[in-house]
Design a protein around this motif. Structure first.
Motif, PDB file in Angstrom:
ATOM      1  N   GLU A 287      11.331  19.822  -5.768  1.00 29.12           N
ATOM      2  CA  GLU A 287      11.749  18.610  -5.060  1.00 29.12           C
ATOM      3  C   GLU A 287      11.230  17.343  -5.725  1.00 29.12           C
ATOM      4  OE1 GLU A 287      12.375  21.987  -2.483  1.00 29.12           O
ATOM      5  OE2 GLU A 287      10.627  21.361  -3.632  1.00 29.12           O
ATOM      6  N   LEU A 288      10.301  17.490  -6.663  1.00 25.54           N
ATOM      7  CA  LEU A 288       9.761  16.319  -7.364  1.00 25.54           C
ATOM      8  C   LEU A 288      10.648  15.879  -8.533  1.00 25.54           C
ATOM      9  CD1 LEU A 288       5.944  17.166  -7.475  1.00 25.54           C
ATOM     10  CD2 LEU A 288       7.035  15.313  -6.192  1.00 25.54           C
ATOM     11  N   ARG A 289      11.603  16.697  -8.914  1.00 19.70           N
ATOM     12  CA  ARG A 289      12.460  16.351 -10.050  1.00 19.70           C
ATOM     13  C   ARG A 289      13.212  15.052  -9.771  1.00 19.70           C
ATOM     14  NH1 ARG A 289      14.949  22.431 -10.615  1.00 19.70           N
ATOM     15  NH2 ARG A 289      13.082  23.432 -11.470  1.00 19.70           N
ATOM     16  N   GLY A 290      13.221  14.177 -10.777  1.00 23.35           N
ATOM     17  CA  GLY A 290      13.914  12.907 -10.643  1.00 23.35           C
ATOM     18  C   GLY A 290      13.126  11.825  -9.934  1.00 23.35           C
ATOM     19  N   GLN A 291      11.878  12.103  -9.564  1.00 25.44           N
ATOM     20  CA  GLN A 291      11.081  11.118  -8.828  1.00 25.44           C
ATOM     21  C   GLN A 291       9.975  10.500  -9.686  1.00 25.44           C
ATOM     22  OE1 GLN A 291      10.380  11.517  -4.581  1.00 25.44           O
ATOM     23  NE2 GLN A 291      10.705  13.729  -4.757  1.00 25.44           N
ATOM     24  N   ARG A 292       9.942  10.822 -10.961  1.00 25.04           N
ATOM     25  CA  ARG A 292       8.817  10.410 -11.796  1.00 25.04           C
ATOM     26  C   ARG A 292       8.634   8.893 -11.826  1.00 25.04           C
ATOM     27  NH1 ARG A 292       7.736  12.036 -18.161  1.00 25.04           N
ATOM     28  NH2 ARG A 292       5.848  10.775 -18.409  1.00 25.04           N
ATOM     29  N   ARG A 293       9.728   8.151 -12.021  1.00 18.02           N
ATOM     30  CA  ARG A 293       9.601   6.698 -12.193  1.00 18.02           C
ATOM     31  C   ARG A 293       9.027   6.042 -10.943  1.00 18.02           C
ATOM     32  NH1 ARG A 293      14.464   3.237 -14.670  1.00 18.02           N
ATOM     33  NH2 ARG A 293      13.755   4.475 -16.465  1.00 18.02           N
ATOM     34  N   ARG A 294       9.575   6.403  -9.786  1.00 18.44           N
ATOM     35  CA  ARG A 294       9.063   5.751  -8.575  1.00 18.44           C
ATOM     36  C   ARG A 294       7.669   6.242  -8.206  1.00 18.44           C
ATOM     37  NH1 ARG A 294      13.322   7.933  -3.982  1.00 18.44           N
ATOM     38  NH2 ARG A 294      12.518  10.046  -3.678  1.00 18.44           N
ATOM     39  N   LEU A 295       7.351   7.488  -8.537  1.00 14.78           N
ATOM     40  CA  LEU A 295       6.006   7.979  -8.262  1.00 14.78           C
ATOM     41  C   LEU A 295       4.969   7.280  -9.140  1.00 14.78           C
ATOM     42  CD1 LEU A 295       6.530  11.809  -7.699  1.00 14.78           C
ATOM     43  CD2 LEU A 295       5.655  10.141  -6.054  1.00 14.78           C
ATOM     44  N   MET A 296       5.351   6.902 -10.342  1.00 15.52           N
ATOM     45  CA  MET A 296       4.438   6.129 -11.188  1.00 15.52           C
ATOM     46  C   MET A 296       4.103   4.800 -10.518  1.00 15.52           C
ATOM     47  SD  MET A 296       3.721   7.805 -14.063  1.00 15.52           S
ATOM     48  CE  MET A 296       3.387   6.601 -15.352  1.00 15.52           C
ATOM     49  N   LYS A 297       5.107   4.147  -9.962  1.00 12.53           N
ATOM     50  CA  LYS A 297       4.888   2.855  -9.295  1.00 12.53           C
ATOM     51  C   LYS A 297       4.084   3.039  -8.014  1.00 12.53           C
ATOM     52  CE  LYS A 297       8.276  -0.022  -9.336  1.00 12.53           C
ATOM     53  NZ  LYS A 297       9.568  -0.702  -9.075  1.00 12.53           N
ATOM     54  N   TRP A 298       4.500   3.975  -7.180  1.00 11.47           N
ATOM     55  CA  TRP A 298       3.765   4.212  -5.942  1.00 11.47           C
ATOM     56  C   TRP A 298       2.355   4.709  -6.224  1.00 11.47           C
ATOM     57  CZ3 TRP A 298       8.167   7.630  -3.526  1.00 11.47           C
ATOM     58  CH2 TRP A 298       9.261   6.815  -3.208  1.00 11.47           C
ATOM     59  N   GLY A 299       2.212   5.499  -7.288  1.00 12.24           N
ATOM     60  CA  GLY A 299       0.899   6.032  -7.630  1.00 12.24           C
ATOM     61  C   GLY A 299      -0.091   4.949  -7.968  1.00 12.24           C
ATOM     62  N   ALA A 300       0.369   3.889  -8.641  1.00 16.40           N
ATOM     63  CA  ALA A 300      -0.523   2.775  -8.954  1.00 16.40           C
ATOM     64  C   ALA A 300      -1.033   2.130  -7.667  1.00 16.40           C
ATOM     65  CB  ALA A 300       0.211   1.736  -9.809  1.00 16.40           C
ATOM     66  N   GLY A 301      -0.140   1.965  -6.683  1.00 15.66           N
ATOM     67  CA  GLY A 301      -0.556   1.423  -5.399  1.00 15.66           C
ATOM     68  C   GLY A 301      -1.495   2.366  -4.667  1.00 15.66           C
ATOM     69  N   ALA A 302      -1.250   3.681  -4.779  1.00 11.41           N
ATOM     70  CA  ALA A 302      -2.100   4.664  -4.117  1.00 11.41           C
ATOM     71  C   ALA A 302      -3.511   4.643  -4.695  1.00 11.41           C
ATOM     72  CB  ALA A 302      -1.493   6.062  -4.256  1.00 11.41           C
ATOM     73  N   VAL A 303      -3.616   4.512  -6.009  1.00  9.52           N
ATOM     74  CA  VAL A 303      -4.933   4.459  -6.654  1.00  9.52           C
ATOM     75  C   VAL A 303      -5.698   3.220  -6.197  1.00  9.52           C
ATOM     76  CG1 VAL A 303      -6.105   4.136  -8.862  1.00  9.52           C
ATOM     77  CG2 VAL A 303      -4.286   5.847  -8.654  1.00  9.52           C
ATOM     78  N   LEU A 304      -5.025   2.074  -6.220  1.00  9.00           N
ATOM     79  CA  LEU A 304      -5.664   0.837  -5.782  1.00  9.00           C
ATOM     80  C   LEU A 304      -6.080   0.917  -4.315  1.00  9.00           C
ATOM     81  CD1 LEU A 304      -6.450  -2.130  -6.260  1.00  9.00           C
ATOM     82  CD2 LEU A 304      -4.095  -2.752  -5.691  1.00  9.00           C
ATOM     83  N   GLY A 305      -5.169   1.410  -3.473  1.00  2.00           N
ATOM     84  CA  GLY A 305      -5.476   1.524  -2.057  1.00  2.00           C
ATOM     85  C   GLY A 305      -6.584   2.529  -1.786  1.00  2.00           C
ATOM     86  N   GLY A 306      -6.555   3.667  -2.481  1.00  3.16           N
ATOM     87  CA  GLY A 306      -7.589   4.681  -2.279  1.00  3.16           C
ATOM     88  C   GLY A 306      -8.974   4.175  -2.631  1.00  3.16           C
ATOM     89  N   LEU A 307      -9.092   3.448  -3.737  1.00  4.10           N
ATOM     90  CA  LEU A 307     -10.387   2.888  -4.126  1.00  4.10           C
ATOM     91  C   LEU A 307     -10.865   1.850  -3.115  1.00  4.10           C
ATOM     92  CD1 LEU A 307      -9.936   2.453  -7.987  1.00  4.10           C
ATOM     93  CD2 LEU A 307     -11.508   4.005  -6.813  1.00  4.10           C
ATOM     94  N   THR A 308      -9.935   1.042  -2.615  1.00  2.00           N
ATOM     95  CA  THR A 308     -10.299   0.042  -1.618  1.00  2.00           C
ATOM     96  C   THR A 308     -10.798   0.711  -0.341  1.00  2.00           C
ATOM     97  OG1 THR A 308      -8.629  -1.469  -2.495  1.00  2.00           O
ATOM     98  CG2 THR A 308      -9.470  -1.932  -0.289  1.00  2.00           C
ATOM     99  N   GLY A 309     -10.074   1.733   0.112  1.00  2.00           N
ATOM    100  CA  GLY A 309     -10.478   2.439   1.320  1.00  2.00           C
ATOM    101  C   GLY A 309     -11.815   3.136   1.168  1.00  2.00           C
ATOM    102  N   ALA A 310     -12.063   3.746   0.001  1.00  2.00           N
ATOM    103  CA  ALA A 310     -13.348   4.403  -0.244  1.00  2.00           C
ATOM    104  C   ALA A 310     -14.491   3.392  -0.215  1.00  2.00           C
ATOM    105  CB  ALA A 310     -13.308   5.120  -1.587  1.00  2.00           C
ATOM    106  N   SER A 311     -14.253   2.207  -0.763  1.00  2.15           N
ATOM    107  CA  SER A 311     -15.269   1.157  -0.735  1.00  2.15           C
ATOM    108  C   SER A 311     -15.556   0.728   0.700  1.00  2.15           C
ATOM    109  CB  SER A 311     -14.803  -0.056  -1.550  1.00  2.15           C
ATOM    110  OG  SER A 311     -14.525   0.301  -2.887  1.00  2.15           O
ATOM    111  N   LEU A 312     -14.498   0.618   1.512  1.00  2.00           N
ATOM    112  CA  LEU A 312     -14.674   0.206   2.907  1.00  2.00           C
ATOM    113  C   LEU A 312     -15.465   1.245   3.699  1.00  2.00           C
ATOM    114  CD1 LEU A 312     -11.141  -1.247   3.716  1.00  2.00           C
ATOM    115  CD2 LEU A 312     -13.266  -2.520   3.398  1.00  2.00           C
TER     116      LEU A 312
END
Length: 258
Positions: free
Chosen positions: A69-94
């Motif tokens: 089910e992940l086939r064809g989702q690479r481009r948008r997952l790259m974009k969302w993944g960048a937001g997830a990394v930023l958000g995850g680090l922020t939440g861990a700091s909080l």
């Protein structure tokens, strides 16, 4: 954790299996593991960070189980993944900076709203498709800036606590994308794996883990993630939606009553 208490070790291992399976299909597996870790005597922050690290193998196993089910989702997952990394680090700091009760009031509200959106998602999506058709527009395959912002904010919460994080992801994606529920579940598993991983790496340098709990959760969640993905992919979208609502409702009850 006291290694002499075999019952505690088996309880944590079993919780890891259950959480891995639930996370692969729905999310909110933390609501299974977190109380078990507290019951073994771990302090809340130690339980939270040990849980984040221990559930990473389950998130990865669940994502791999949905690889078709992940086939064809690479481009948008790259974009969302960048937001997830930023958000995850922020939440861990909080988590390390704020009181442990900081999100207790808002979390049940967030999960409740997410469940409403999951239930209404087919109707909302149909209305949006009709509006776009009348205007001669097509849906953006990545949901646009609104979805990116929503997923990033959800990742902040995920880095902080992660309970029912996956339900919030699915609700946001379901509203703004013309895509099947199984594909959204697959994308959700990748985002959860990213958030758990970056939060755990942050905690490695700044917090105390219980490595026995981490090892047991890792082993259990890896097996559970594979099992959950295998079963979840066989569910019809309507049944999967019902499972999400049931698990989410139990999660809200547990969050309110604990």
């Amino acid at each position: 954790m006291n290694a002499a208490h075999i019952g505690e070790l088996l309880a944590v291992l079993g919780a890891g299996v259950a959480a891995g399976a639930v996370n692969a299909v729905v999310g909110s597996g933390t609501l299974i593991t977190f109380p078990v870790l507290l019951a073994t005597g771990l302090p809340p922050v130690t339980a939270t960070v040990s849980n984040a690290l221990g559930l990473i193998p389950g998130s990865i196993s669940g994502a791999l189980g949905y690889r078709r089910e992940l086939r064809g989702q690479r481009r948008r997952l790259m974009k969302w993944g960048a937001g997830a990394v930023l958000g995850g680090l922020t939440g861990a700091s909080l988590l390390l900076a704020l009181p442990a009760t900081a999100f207790e009031t808002i979390v049940p509200v967030l999960v409740g709203l997410a469940l409403v959106l999951v239930v209404l998602q087919p109707r909302i999506s149909r209305r949006l498709r009709e509006r776009r058709a009348r205007g001669g527009r097509t849906a953006r395959p990545d949901g646009g800036p609104l979805l990116l912002a929503g997923l990033t904010l959800a990742s902040v919460y995920g880095g902080y606590f992660a309970a029912a994080q996956g339900i919030i992801y699915v609700a946001l994606m379901g509203m703004l994308l013309d895509d099947g529920l199984h594909r959204l579940t697959a994308a959700k598993n990748v985002l959860v794996a990213l958030v758990n991983s970056v939060a755990a790496l942050f905690f490695l340098a700044a917090a105390t883990f219980d490595w026995t709990a981490v090892a047991l959760l890792a082993a259990g969640s890896a097996a559970g993630g594979h099992l959950g993905a295998t079963l979840g992919r066989r569910l019809r979208p309507g049944v999967l939606r019902a499972v999400i609502v049931v698990v989410g409702s139990v999660a809200i009850a547990q969050l309110v009553l604990r």
